[in-house]
Design a protein around this motif. Structure first.
Motif, PDB file in Angstrom:
ATOM      1  N   GLU A 346     -17.793 -24.521 -31.805  1.00 64.88           N
ATOM      2  CA  GLU A 346     -18.991 -24.109 -31.065  1.00 64.88           C
ATOM      3  C   GLU A 346     -18.679 -22.963 -30.113  1.00 64.88           C
ATOM      4  O   GLU A 346     -19.492 -22.034 -29.950  1.00 64.88           O
ATOM      5  CB  GLU A 346     -19.556 -25.304 -30.293  1.00 64.88           C
ATOM      6  CG  GLU A 346     -20.223 -26.358 -31.164  1.00 64.88           C
ATOM      7  CD  GLU A 346     -20.722 -27.540 -30.349  1.00 64.88           C
ATOM      8  OE1 GLU A 346     -20.530 -27.511 -29.111  1.00 64.88           O
ATOM      9  OE2 GLU A 346     -21.287 -28.482 -30.944  1.00 64.88           O
ATOM     10  N   ASP A 349     -18.884 -19.352 -31.348  1.00 63.44           N
ATOM     11  CA  ASP A 349     -20.225 -18.745 -31.320  1.00 63.44           C
ATOM     12  C   ASP A 349     -20.393 -17.726 -32.443  1.00 63.44           C
ATOM     13  O   ASP A 349     -20.815 -16.581 -32.228  1.00 63.44           O
ATOM     14  CB  ASP A 349     -20.468 -18.072 -29.953  1.00 63.44           C
ATOM     15  CG  ASP A 349     -21.943 -17.814 -29.703  1.00 63.44           C
ATOM     16  OD1 ASP A 349     -22.771 -18.536 -30.300  1.00 63.44           O
ATOM     17  OD2 ASP A 349     -22.251 -16.883 -28.936  1.00 63.44           O
ATOM     18  N   ARG A 359     -25.921 -20.969 -35.452  1.00 65.02           N
ATOM     19  CA  ARG A 359     -24.494 -20.802 -35.196  1.00 65.02           C
ATOM     20  C   ARG A 359     -23.685 -21.566 -36.240  1.00 65.02           C
ATOM     21  O   ARG A 359     -24.136 -22.555 -36.802  1.00 65.02           O
ATOM     22  CB  ARG A 359     -24.122 -21.312 -33.800  1.00 65.02           C
ATOM     23  CG  ARG A 359     -24.758 -20.500 -32.682  1.00 65.02           C
ATOM     24  CD  ARG A 359     -24.284 -19.077 -32.742  1.00 65.02           C
ATOM     25  NE  ARG A 359     -25.020 -18.193 -31.838  1.00 65.02           N
ATOM     26  CZ  ARG A 359     -25.022 -16.874 -31.925  1.00 65.02           C
ATOM     27  NH1 ARG A 359     -24.385 -16.275 -32.901  1.00 65.02           N
ATOM     28  NH2 ARG A 359     -25.691 -16.143 -31.071  1.00 65.02           N
TER      29      ARG A 359
END
Length: 402
Positions: A346, A349, A359
């Motif tokens: 995460e 990005d 994403r």
């Protein structure tokens, strides 16, 4: 004929007589040859001790029965020379007790050359005294020279020094003690011929030994290069060419090894994390394989940092799938690492237009088991794979346990 061509011809003709040893190997070769010479001289020393003790006892036993004035005149000198040979041999044995070639020091080279010269000079004087009584076909000096030349490894410069100096002493002593100049001249001629022969024989033996050493060095170098190449090939066979992390082959071997270890240890837990990149095929087909490869490398690098323990393994399982094997890890510990993987991706990005949140995300299947000899390692893979399927089916970007 130009000088360069002449030099090349000389090298081609006489190069075999003077082999070139690399600078890095010169000290090694010299130590080896000196060690061999000392060990052989120690054998000769024992023989000299035995022979001279026998001759001394014989001389002492029969000296009273000899009535020739000349023999009686030189007998004390002969006895002294034999004692010199006896004492020098004992001393040489005492100072040259070497367990291996690495024990060779600078002073051992002096012991080697000094002992040879001392023996040859002593035999030269001894032969000159005996020759003054009456000529003999065989002589102790000539035999000593030939034995030294055929038994020892002496380079050209050392041979010239040893045999040349001994020949000078021999010639002077023969001319000094032999009243008959014809016999003296004949002895000097014989000594000269034997000295030249000794120089040639010594060089041939030395060159052959050097060539043997260089051949062995070449073979050892080739073995090292082959071993290094094999190690590299083996290492490459266990690495994924794209991501440069362990591949499926290594993962399978690692899993089987850890499974056997856990079975032997009874009760150790073994965890497996299976990772799959969500909607990777659409991303790859849309933006191209190069972009897909870049993402795979980025994900592999990122996730491998979350598997920190030395005993753990993170590898590429195939395609867009990765796997982590965590020995001695329970389900709680494995889930903690899996959550860290989700968070690490995460934080990257990475834009993914086909993802629900826009994403790039991953799905993780997790399984933990206590290996036993009634099951196979594939049991753990199947459980983790089922958990991964559940995570994908639930929409991805999550961890499911099997």
């Amino acid at each position: 004929m130009i000088p360069n061509q002449f030099r090349i011809q000389l090298q081609n003709r006489f190069g075999n007589w003077f082999p070139v040893v690399p600078e890095a190997d010169k000290n090694i070769l010299e130590s080896i040859l000196t060690y061999c010479n000392i060990q052989r001289l120690r054998i000769i020393s024992w023989l000299l001790i035995l022979i001279n003790l026998t001759l001394i006892f014989i001389q002492l036993a029969y000296i009273g029965k000899i009535d020739q004035p000349r023999i009686l005149e030189i007998a004390p000198y002969i006895m002294t020379l034999r004692m010199v040979l006896l004492v020098s041999s004992v001393a040489f044995l005492f100072v040259t007790r070497l367990p291996f070639p690495d024990a060779i020091k600078r002073f051992h080279h002096f012991y080697e050359s000094g002992y040879i010269i001392l023996n040859l000079i002593t035999y030269a004087i001894l032969y000159s005294l005996i020759h003054s009584v009456g000529p003999g076909i065989a002589s102790s000096y000539l035999m000593a020279v030939l034995v030294s030349a055929t038994f020892l490894y002496l380079k050209w410069s050392k041979s010239i020094l040893i045999y040349g100096f001994s020949w000078i002493v021999f010639s002077v002593m023969v001319w000094r003690f032999q009243p008959d100049w014809i016999l003296a001249f004949s002895a000097i001629i014989n000594g000269s011929v034997v000295t030249i022969l000794a120089l040639v024989m010594s060089q041939i033996i030395y060159v052959n030994r050097v060539k043997e050493f260089l051949n062995l060095q070449t073979i050892e170098l080739q073995k090292e290069e082959l071993a290094a190449s094999n190690d590299l090939l083996e290492k490459l066979s266990y690495l994924d060419a794209l991501t440069n992390i362990p591949n499926r082959r290594f993962l399978d071997e690692f899993l089987h090894r850890e499974w056997r270890l856990a079975v032997r240890e009874h009760g150790l837990q073994l965890s497996l994390i299976m990772v799959d990149i969500d909607q990777f095929k659409q991303l790859n087909d849309t933006f191209g394989h190069q972009n897909g490869d870049d993402i795979l490398v980025n994900i592999a690098t990122t996730l491998s940092r979350t598997v920190k323990r030395p005993g753990d393994l993170f590898a590429r399982y195939g395609g867009e799938e990765f796997a982590a094997i965590l020995p001695k890890t329970d389900l709680i510990g494995a889930r903690r690492i899996a959550e860290q993987m989700l968070q690490a991706v995460e934080r990257l990005d990475i834009n993914h237009p086909f993802s629900s949140n826009g994403r790039l995300t991953i799905s993780i299947g997790l399984a933990c088991i206590k290996p036993n000899d009634k099951e196979l390692p594939e049991t753990l893979i199947e459980a983790a794979d089922k958990a991964l399927y559940q995570a994908k089916k639930a929409g991805g970007n999550r961890v499911c346990c099997g």
